[in-house]
Design a protein around this motif. Structure first.
Motif, PDB file in Angstrom:
ATOM      1  N   MET A 193       0.822  -1.194   0.000  1.00 52.49           N
ATOM      2  CA  MET A 193       0.000   0.000   0.000  1.00 52.49           C
ATOM      3  C   MET A 193       0.864   1.255   0.000  1.00 52.49           C
ATOM      4  N   TYR A 194       1.950   1.222   0.763  1.00 57.24           N
ATOM      5  CA  TYR A 194       2.844   2.375   0.869  1.00 57.24           C
ATOM      6  C   TYR A 194       3.436   2.725  -0.493  1.00 57.24           C
ATOM      7  N   ARG A 195       3.880   1.686  -1.239  1.00 58.52           N
ATOM      8  CA  ARG A 195       4.456   1.903  -2.569  1.00 58.52           C
ATOM      9  C   ARG A 195       3.436   2.520  -3.521  1.00 58.52           C
ATOM     10  N   HIS A 196       2.194   2.032  -3.440  1.00 56.85           N
ATOM     11  CA  HIS A 196       1.153   2.543  -4.323  1.00 56.85           C
ATOM     12  C   HIS A 196       0.853   4.008  -4.017  1.00 56.85           C
ATOM     13  N   GLY A 197       0.903   4.365  -2.756  1.00 56.16           N
ATOM     14  CA  GLY A 197       0.667   5.754  -2.360  1.00 56.16           C
ATOM     15  C   GLY A 197       1.733   6.682  -2.896  1.00 56.16           C
ATOM     16  N   ILE A 198       2.984   6.272  -2.813  1.00 57.65           N
ATOM     17  CA  ILE A 198       4.081   7.088  -3.332  1.00 57.65           C
ATOM     18  C   ILE A 198       3.972   7.199  -4.855  1.00 57.65           C
ATOM     19  N   LYS A 199       3.658   6.092  -5.516  1.00 53.58           N
ATOM     20  CA  LYS A 199       3.512   6.120  -6.979  1.00 53.58           C
ATOM     21  C   LYS A 199       2.379   7.061  -7.373  1.00 53.58           C
ATOM     22  N   ARG A 200       1.285   7.040  -6.643  1.00 56.58           N
ATOM     23  CA  ARG A 200       0.150   7.923  -6.951  1.00 56.58           C
ATOM     24  C   ARG A 200       0.544   9.389  -6.754  1.00 56.58           C
ATOM     25  N   ILE A 201       1.259   9.685  -5.691  1.00 58.90           N
ATOM     26  CA  ILE A 201       1.717  11.059  -5.442  1.00 58.90           C
ATOM     27  C   ILE A 201       2.634  11.520  -6.580  1.00 58.90           C
ATOM     28  N   LEU A 202       3.554  10.644  -6.997  1.00 59.39           N
ATOM     29  CA  LEU A 202       4.445  10.986  -8.109  1.00 59.39           C
ATOM     30  C   LEU A 202       3.666  11.189  -9.409  1.00 59.39           C
ATOM     31  N   ASP A 203       2.655  10.347  -9.646  1.00 55.24           N
ATOM     32  CA  ASP A 203       1.817  10.505 -10.833  1.00 55.24           C
ATOM     33  C   ASP A 203       1.113  11.861 -10.827  1.00 55.24           C
ATOM     34  N   ILE A 204       0.565  12.242  -9.687  1.00 56.48           N
ATOM     35  CA  ILE A 204      -0.134  13.522  -9.582  1.00 56.48           C
ATOM     36  C   ILE A 204       0.843  14.673  -9.810  1.00 56.48           C
ATOM     37  N   LEU A 205       2.015  14.599  -9.192  1.00 55.97           N
ATOM     38  CA  LEU A 205       3.009  15.661  -9.369  1.00 55.97           C
ATOM     39  C   LEU A 205       3.439  15.778 -10.833  1.00 55.97           C
ATOM     40  N   LEU A 206       3.752  14.647 -11.458  1.00 59.08           N
ATOM     41  CA  LEU A 206       4.146  14.672 -12.871  1.00 59.08           C
ATOM     42  C   LEU A 206       2.998  15.161 -13.758  1.00 59.08           C
ATOM     43  N   GLY A 207       1.776  14.761 -13.424  1.00 64.14           N
ATOM     44  CA  GLY A 207       0.607  15.213 -14.178  1.00 64.14           C
ATOM     45  C   GLY A 207       0.418  16.718 -14.076  1.00 64.14           C
ATOM     46  N   LEU A 208       0.611  17.251 -12.880  1.00 65.50           N
ATOM     47  CA  LEU A 208       0.461  18.696 -12.682  1.00 65.50           C
ATOM     48  C   LEU A 208       1.583  19.469 -13.373  1.00 65.50           C
ATOM     49  N   ILE A 209       2.791  18.919 -13.350  1.00 66.25           N
ATOM     50  CA  ILE A 209       3.915  19.561 -14.048  1.00 66.25           C
ATOM     51  C   ILE A 209       3.670  19.543 -15.558  1.00 66.25           C
ATOM     52  N   ALA A 210       3.128  18.445 -16.074  1.00 73.05           N
ATOM     53  CA  ALA A 210       2.893  18.307 -17.516  1.00 73.05           C
ATOM     54  C   ALA A 210       1.686  19.113 -17.988  1.00 73.05           C
ATOM     55  N   LEU A 211       0.764  19.409 -17.098  1.00 73.65           N
ATOM     56  CA  LEU A 211      -0.505  20.026 -17.477  1.00 73.65           C
ATOM     57  C   LEU A 211      -0.364  21.294 -18.332  1.00 73.65           C
ATOM     58  N   PRO A 212       0.478  22.259 -17.975  1.00 72.39           N
ATOM     59  CA  PRO A 212       0.594  23.449 -18.838  1.00 72.39           C
ATOM     60  C   PRO A 212       1.074  23.110 -20.255  1.00 72.39           C
ATOM     61  N   PHE A 213       1.981  22.165 -20.379  1.00 69.40           N
ATOM     62  CA  PHE A 213       2.487  21.755 -21.686  1.00 69.40           C
ATOM     63  C   PHE A 213       1.409  21.021 -22.484  1.00 69.40           C
ATOM     64  N   VAL A 214       0.634  20.200 -21.791  1.00 72.42           N
ATOM     65  CA  VAL A 214      -0.462  19.475 -22.430  1.00 72.42           C
ATOM     66  C   VAL A 214      -1.496  20.471 -22.957  1.00 72.42           C
ATOM     67  N   LEU A 215      -1.862  21.425 -22.121  1.00 74.06           N
ATOM     68  CA  LEU A 215      -2.852  22.422 -22.531  1.00 74.06           C
ATOM     69  C   LEU A 215      -2.349  23.269 -23.698  1.00 74.06           C
ATOM     70  N   LEU A 216      -1.088  23.631 -23.680  1.00 78.24           N
ATOM     71  CA  LEU A 216      -0.507  24.401 -24.786  1.00 78.24           C
ATOM     72  C   LEU A 216      -0.525  23.586 -26.084  1.00 78.24           C
ATOM     73  N   ALA A 217      -0.151  22.319 -25.997  1.00 72.65           N
ATOM     74  CA  ALA A 217      -0.161  21.445 -27.179  1.00 72.65           C
ATOM     75  C   ALA A 217      -1.578  21.312 -27.730  1.00 72.65           C
ATOM     76  N   ILE A 218      -2.550  21.137 -26.847  1.00 72.57           N
ATOM     77  CA  ILE A 218      -3.946  21.019 -27.282  1.00 72.57           C
ATOM     78  C   ILE A 218      -4.397  22.326 -27.939  1.00 72.57           C
ATOM     79  N   LEU A 219      -4.027  23.446 -27.342  1.00 71.22           N
ATOM     80  CA  LEU A 219      -4.388  24.754 -27.892  1.00 71.22           C
ATOM     81  C   LEU A 219      -3.844  24.938 -29.317  1.00 71.22           C
ATOM     82  N   ILE A 220      -2.649  24.433 -29.571  1.00 71.75           N
ATOM     83  CA  ILE A 220      -2.028  24.545 -30.893  1.00 71.75           C
ATOM     84  C   ILE A 220      -2.586  23.502 -31.869  1.00 71.75           C
TER      85      ILE A 220
END
Length: 157
Positions: free
Chosen positions: A1-28
């Protein structure tokens, strides 16, 4: 469970970091996709994820509107570089994997992880043999072994 929690936190962080780039790509890319054939910008692909739960996987549409599904002998969908169903902008997005960027929304929603096996269609899960069903014991990912080693040149299984 502990490993899954850390992986989920990392996924959320990476998703939030990628979000502006994703939105810009979609806009273009969205106007290019729309004006090529006046169809929808997104392709919401039904896929099977963790524990066999179905979800909508978000992608930018790379195929012509109402393109037929071409199924290979092994049950996989044809997606070669010479696919006549692809739009011009779709061919570019596929070659650069830009069509996959909206999957970061799936990561933020919790349906997918950044790293994991590719999610399959329901009809593909019905063809699983032996221990292939173990794939459904982890969250599917945007990228993983198959994406790094071979992509579409690897057999579906």
């Amino acid at each position: 469970m502990y490993r899954h929690g850390i992986k989920r936190i990392l996924d959320i962080l990476l998703g939030l970091i990628a979000l502006p780039f994703v939105l810009l790509a979609i806009l273009i890319l969205a106007p290019c996709i729309y004006f090529e054939d006046k169809g929808p910008v997104f392709y919401n692909a039904p896929r099977v994820g963790l524990n066999g739960r179905e979800f909508k996987m978000y992608k930018l549409r790379s195929m012509k509107v109402n393109a037929p599904d071409l199924v290979m002998a092994d049950g996989s969908t044809y997606n070669g570089a010479d696919d006549p169903r692809m739009t011009k902008i779709g061919a570019f997005m596929r070659k650069t994997s830009l069509d996959e960027l909206p999957q970061f929304f799936n990561v933020l929603l919790g349906d997918m992880s950044v790293v994991g096996p590719r999610p399959d269609l329901k009809r593909e899960t019905e063809l699983y043999e032996g221990n292939e069903g173990l794939k459904l014991t982890v969250k599917p990912g945007i990228t993983g072994y198959a994406a790094v080693y071979g992509r579409n040149s690897l057999p579906w299984k």
